[in-house]
Design a protein around this motif. Structure first.
Motif, PDB file in Angstrom:
ATOM      1  N   TYR A  57       0.846  -1.197   0.000  1.00  0.00           N
ATOM      2  CA  TYR A  57       0.000   0.000   0.000  1.00  0.00           C
ATOM      3  C   TYR A  57       0.880   1.245   0.000  1.00  0.00           C
ATOM      4  O   TYR A  57       1.889   1.310   0.700  1.00  0.00           O
ATOM      5  CB  TYR A  57      -0.911   0.025   1.226  1.00  0.00           C
ATOM      6  CG  TYR A  57      -2.140  -0.840   1.093  1.00  0.00           C
ATOM      7  CD1 TYR A  57      -3.127  -0.533   0.153  1.00  0.00           C
ATOM      8  CD2 TYR A  57      -2.325  -1.962   1.898  1.00  0.00           C
ATOM      9  CE1 TYR A  57      -4.261  -1.320   0.034  1.00  0.00           C
ATOM     10  CE2 TYR A  57      -3.461  -2.751   1.786  1.00  0.00           C
ATOM     11  CZ  TYR A  57      -4.424  -2.426   0.840  1.00  0.00           C
ATOM     12  OH  TYR A  57      -5.548  -3.204   0.720  1.00  0.00           O
ATOM     13  N   GLN A 132      -8.148  -3.355  -4.486  1.00  0.00           N
ATOM     14  CA  GLN A 132      -7.575  -3.474  -3.153  1.00  0.00           C
ATOM     15  C   GLN A 132      -7.359  -2.115  -2.491  1.00  0.00           C
ATOM     16  O   GLN A 132      -7.009  -2.057  -1.308  1.00  0.00           O
ATOM     17  CB  GLN A 132      -6.226  -4.220  -3.233  1.00  0.00           C
ATOM     18  CG  GLN A 132      -6.300  -5.621  -3.808  1.00  0.00           C
ATOM     19  CD  GLN A 132      -6.123  -5.655  -5.330  1.00  0.00           C
ATOM     20  OE1 GLN A 132      -6.298  -4.642  -6.006  1.00  0.00           O
ATOM     21  NE2 GLN A 132      -5.797  -6.821  -5.866  1.00  0.00           N
ATOM     22  N   PRO A 230      -5.500 -10.183  -2.134  1.00  0.00           N
ATOM     23  CA  PRO A 230      -5.121  -9.087  -1.237  1.00  0.00           C
ATOM     24  C   PRO A 230      -3.666  -8.678  -1.429  1.00  0.00           C
ATOM     25  O   PRO A 230      -2.878  -9.386  -2.057  1.00  0.00           O
ATOM     26  CB  PRO A 230      -5.338  -9.693   0.153  1.00  0.00           C
ATOM     27  CG  PRO A 230      -5.036 -11.148  -0.056  1.00  0.00           C
ATOM     28  CD  PRO A 230      -5.566 -11.479  -1.428  1.00  0.00           C
ATOM     29  N   ASP A 234      -1.643  -9.122   3.942  1.00  0.00           N
ATOM     30  CA  ASP A 234      -3.061  -9.055   4.300  1.00  0.00           C
ATOM     31  C   ASP A 234      -3.764 -10.340   3.860  1.00  0.00           C
ATOM     32  O   ASP A 234      -4.876 -10.308   3.337  1.00  0.00           O
ATOM     33  CB  ASP A 234      -3.708  -7.826   3.639  1.00  0.00           C
ATOM     34  CG  ASP A 234      -5.174  -7.634   4.044  1.00  0.00           C
ATOM     35  OD1 ASP A 234      -5.493  -7.916   5.216  1.00  0.00           O
ATOM     36  OD2 ASP A 234      -5.981  -7.206   3.192  1.00  0.00           O
ATOM     37  N   GLU A 235      -3.078 -11.461   4.064  1.00  0.00           N
ATOM     38  CA  GLU A 235      -3.615 -12.737   3.600  1.00  0.00           C
ATOM     39  C   GLU A 235      -4.978 -13.044   4.226  1.00  0.00           C
ATOM     40  O   GLU A 235      -5.796 -13.746   3.633  1.00  0.00           O
ATOM     41  CB  GLU A 235      -2.623 -13.868   3.901  1.00  0.00           C
ATOM     42  CG  GLU A 235      -1.429 -13.909   2.945  1.00  0.00           C
ATOM     43  CD  GLU A 235      -0.450 -12.747   3.157  1.00  0.00           C
ATOM     44  OE1 GLU A 235      -0.448 -12.168   4.277  1.00  0.00           O
ATOM     45  OE2 GLU A 235       0.279 -12.409   2.204  1.00  0.00           O
ATOM     46  N   LYS A 237      -7.257 -10.894   4.574  1.00  0.00           N
ATOM     47  CA  LYS A 237      -8.162  -9.963   3.897  1.00  0.00           C
ATOM     48  C   LYS A 237      -8.860  -8.995   4.854  1.00  0.00           C
ATOM     49  O   LYS A 237      -9.960  -8.521   4.576  1.00  0.00           O
ATOM     50  CB  LYS A 237      -9.205 -10.714   3.063  1.00  0.00           C
ATOM     51  CG  LYS A 237      -8.620 -11.543   1.920  1.00  0.00           C
ATOM     52  CD  LYS A 237      -9.708 -12.071   0.997  1.00  0.00           C
ATOM     53  CE  LYS A 237      -9.104 -12.788  -0.208  1.00  0.00           C
ATOM     54  NZ  LYS A 237     -10.156 -13.260  -1.153  1.00  0.00           N
ATOM     55  N   VAL A 238      -8.206  -8.680   5.949  1.00  0.00           N
ATOM     56  CA  VAL A 238      -8.773  -7.717   6.890  1.00  0.00           C
ATOM     57  C   VAL A 238      -8.786  -6.329   6.264  1.00  0.00           C
ATOM     58  O   VAL A 238      -9.806  -5.618   6.273  1.00  0.00           O
ATOM     59  CB  VAL A 238      -7.991  -7.703   8.213  1.00  0.00           C
ATOM     60  CG1 VAL A 238      -8.503  -6.587   9.124  1.00  0.00           C
ATOM     61  CG2 VAL A 238      -8.104  -9.056   8.906  1.00  0.00           C
ATOM     62  N   LEU A 239      -7.646  -5.916   5.697  1.00  0.00           N
ATOM     63  CA  LEU A 239      -7.566  -4.614   5.041  1.00  0.00           C
ATOM     64  C   LEU A 239      -8.425  -4.580   3.785  1.00  0.00           C
ATOM     65  O   LEU A 239      -9.058  -3.565   3.465  1.00  0.00           O
ATOM     66  CB  LEU A 239      -6.118  -4.278   4.708  1.00  0.00           C
ATOM     67  CG  LEU A 239      -5.170  -4.111   5.901  1.00  0.00           C
ATOM     68  CD1 LEU A 239      -3.744  -3.860   5.417  1.00  0.00           C
ATOM     69  CD2 LEU A 239      -5.635  -2.982   6.810  1.00  0.00           C
TER      70      LEU A 239
END
Length: 589
Positions: A57, A132, A230, A234-235, A237-239
């Motif tokens: 990011y 994403q 992701p 962030d495996e 997938k929280v973000l």
């Protein structure tokens, strides 16, 4: 970019994102003579056979985090040392999903990441509010996205693995994003390769003032957003879920565009006259100031084909290639090789021969014994084409005559019209002939092949029994066996018929300002004059075929019909006081 902001962005990049030696990369070889001027066949030897990628990011000026994927040339499983030119894509996801709008064909836009083999770093960035990335999409190609592009270009141009030369590519929504990147004068932007975009959004998306366009942008559910891979780290997938939920705060683009019937309509959802804000044409002075080389890609079966030709007229030095292609597709044409030739010239300084090529490459459908053939031109419209009128009569079309005998015919309008099997769907949707729908007028069998290349013009008088009416006109090819093929089409909302002078260059076609104050309702039964263009084409009618025009008041592509523009019947008129004709750009042999 402001120094403090650039320093902040550099500091927040994860470890390894800027890894690489400070030495220059391998000196690029001069393009072989065999490929230096081979249109669509540029193929110098590969410099690398491996690629490494990383995702992360990157925060923008307001803290919004955008998802980035960086692909770098590699040797032995590690990123190659040196500085390389960067090519990037301002997309709908950082991992280039099928729905991102770059076309399904191999060898096309979706294959650009393979240019790491030729010494490029290739970067994908999900636009804010998409994929994403965090944030909320505001309209479509607003100034938030343009300012993001500035920051991203300057970040890409100052990384340790970057030569400082940045190119951008894209098609459809990402082609528009590339055009908007040209409006902010980022110092490191050195070339843009863009396809199937809009020069002016109103003219593209409400062509002729009619909402009969397939494109209203991405509208995805949380579940659809959660299906994309992701960013690394962030495996779980929280973000990604947080980002997906932020996306839902965006305004549905269909609702925005449906509420903007005029070019100067104000959007309460977006708090701007958004047709202006979202159009590259609004920033023509900035684009000219930047002097960034531009290569445009279009297709004769793409709804936005006129937009690329108009953009080329307004941006000095721009190039264009137009094939017999659907939206963001390129059939068997080696599009990536041509993009490679363009980027090698402007990002690496290699003489690829492209500067010596005419700026326009176009495919003539049906030429060369129906096989079609590629041709080159230095200007558009072609100097060898001439507008030839076809008058309307009770017996059909009369070539080279504007008026022959009084003619008045009313035809019913069917609003239940459905697409025919060959119409396709989504971004590839096509108009199609509906037997028995509207009014069809045909000419005699052609004694020899006839080439139509350019923009046809309609100059028609109609009357209706409602305050407004939509008129669609299709140019069609009738084969000796009776099979009908639509070649191209034009359309206009009758109330927006007032002509004006466009604030940019046009290829000799009418332009309608279409402001709210320009709207002029119809008086029942009173004829009004409609002047509008057909979308450009390059097509050869074979010997023995016939040219036909079909006039209708409805089309299966209409997204939201205006209740004031639904007459039961439309009357097409041609007499001495109201001469009607359609003119086609015929090419002299």
């Amino acid at each position: 970019m402001r120094p403090a902001l650039l320093a902040l962005l550099l500091a927040m990049v994860p470890a390894g994102a800027g890894a690489g030696a400070q030495t220059e990369g391998p000196a690029p070889a001069t393009a072989p003579a065999s490929t230096a001027s081979a249109f669509g066949q540029y193929a110098p030897p590969k410099q690398f056979t491996e690629q490494v990628t990383e995702t992360f990011y990157l925060p923008m000026r307001d803290g919004t985090r955008l998802a980035v994927l960086v692909a770098r040339p590699a040797v032995g499983g590690k990123a190659a040392e040196g500085r390389f030119p960067v090519i990037w894509h301002h997309s709908l996801s950082s991992t280039q999903q099928d729905g991102d709008g770059v076309g399904p064909r191999k060898g096309g836009f979706s294959s650009m990441p393979g240019l790491t083999d030729h010494g490029y770093v290739v970067v994908q960035v999900a636009r804010r509010g998409n994929g994403q990335s965090f944030g909320t999409m505001r309209g479509y190609h607003d100034r938030n996205e343009a300012h993001d592009a500035y920051e991203l270009i300057e970040w890409l141009g100052t990384q340790s693995w970057s030569s400082g030369k940045v190119g951008q590519y894209g098609c459809s929504n990402t082609g528009d994003a590339a055009m908007h990147a040209m409006t902010v004068n980022a110092p490191h932007l050195a070339a843009v390769f863009a396809g199937c975009f809009s020069w002016n959004k109103y003219d593209a998306m409400r062509r002729g003032g009619i909402f009969a366009q397939w494109g209203t942008g991405p509208t995805r559910t949380v579940e659809q957003d959660m299906a994309v891979p992701p960013v690394a780290g962030d495996e779980g997938k929280v973000l990604l879920r947080q980002a997906a939920e932020e996306h839902q705060r965006g305004v549905r683009l269909f609702d925005v565009w449906n509420a903007l019937p005029y070019r100067d309509s104000f959007s309460p959802q977006l708090q701007s006259t958004f047709w202006f804000e979202g159009s590259a044409s609004s920033y023509k002075p900035q684009i000219l100031q930047g002097k960034v080389p531009l290569y445009i890609v279009g297709g004769w079966r793409d709804e936005l084909r006129d937009q690329g030709l108009i953009a080329r007229m307004n941006i000095p030095g721009a190039r264009i290639v137009i094939g017999d292609w659907l939206h963001c597709e390129n059939e068997d044409f080696a599009l990536v090789q041509e993009a490679h030739r363009f980027f090698d010239r402007h990002l690496k300084g290699i003489d690829t021969g492209i500067d010596r090529d005419p700026p326009i490459h176009y495919f003539v459908v049906g030429a060369n014994g129906s096989k079609g053939e590629w041709r080159r031109a230095g200007q558009w419209p072609l100097p060898q084409s001439r507008l030839v009128p076809f008058g309307l009569s009770a017996k059909g079309l009369v070539q080279d005559k504007v008026f022959t005998a009084p003619f008045s015919t009313a035809f019913s309008v069917d609003y239940t019209v459905k697409p025919c099997p060959e119409a396709l769907s989504g971004s590839r949707v096509q108009p199609c002939h509906q037997p028995g729908q509207g009014l069809s007028l045909a000419g005699k069998p052609l004694p020899r092949p006839v080439e139509v290349t350019g923009h046809g013009l309609a100059d028609l008088w109609i009357a209706a029994d409602t305050p407004d009416a939509n008129l669609f006109v299709y140019l069609e090819d009738i084969a000796p066996d009776g099979k009908i093929k639509i070649v191209t089409e034009g359309r206009l909302k009758a109330s927006l018929r007032k002509l004006a002078t466009a604030p940019w260059s046009l290829p000799g076609i009418p332009w309608h300002r279409a402001f709210a104050e320009d709207a002029a309702p119809l008086t029942p039964g009173v004829p009004v004059r409609l002047q509008f263009d057909f979308m450009p084409t390059s097509y050869t009618f074979a010997k023995g075929h016939r040219i036909q025009f079909t006039f209708t008041g409805s089309d299966h592509r209409e997204r939201a019909r205006d209740p004031q523009a639904q007459p039961a019947r439309i009357t097409l008129i041609s007499d001495r006081d109201h001469p009607s004709s359609v003119s086609l750009p015929l090419v002299s042999k």
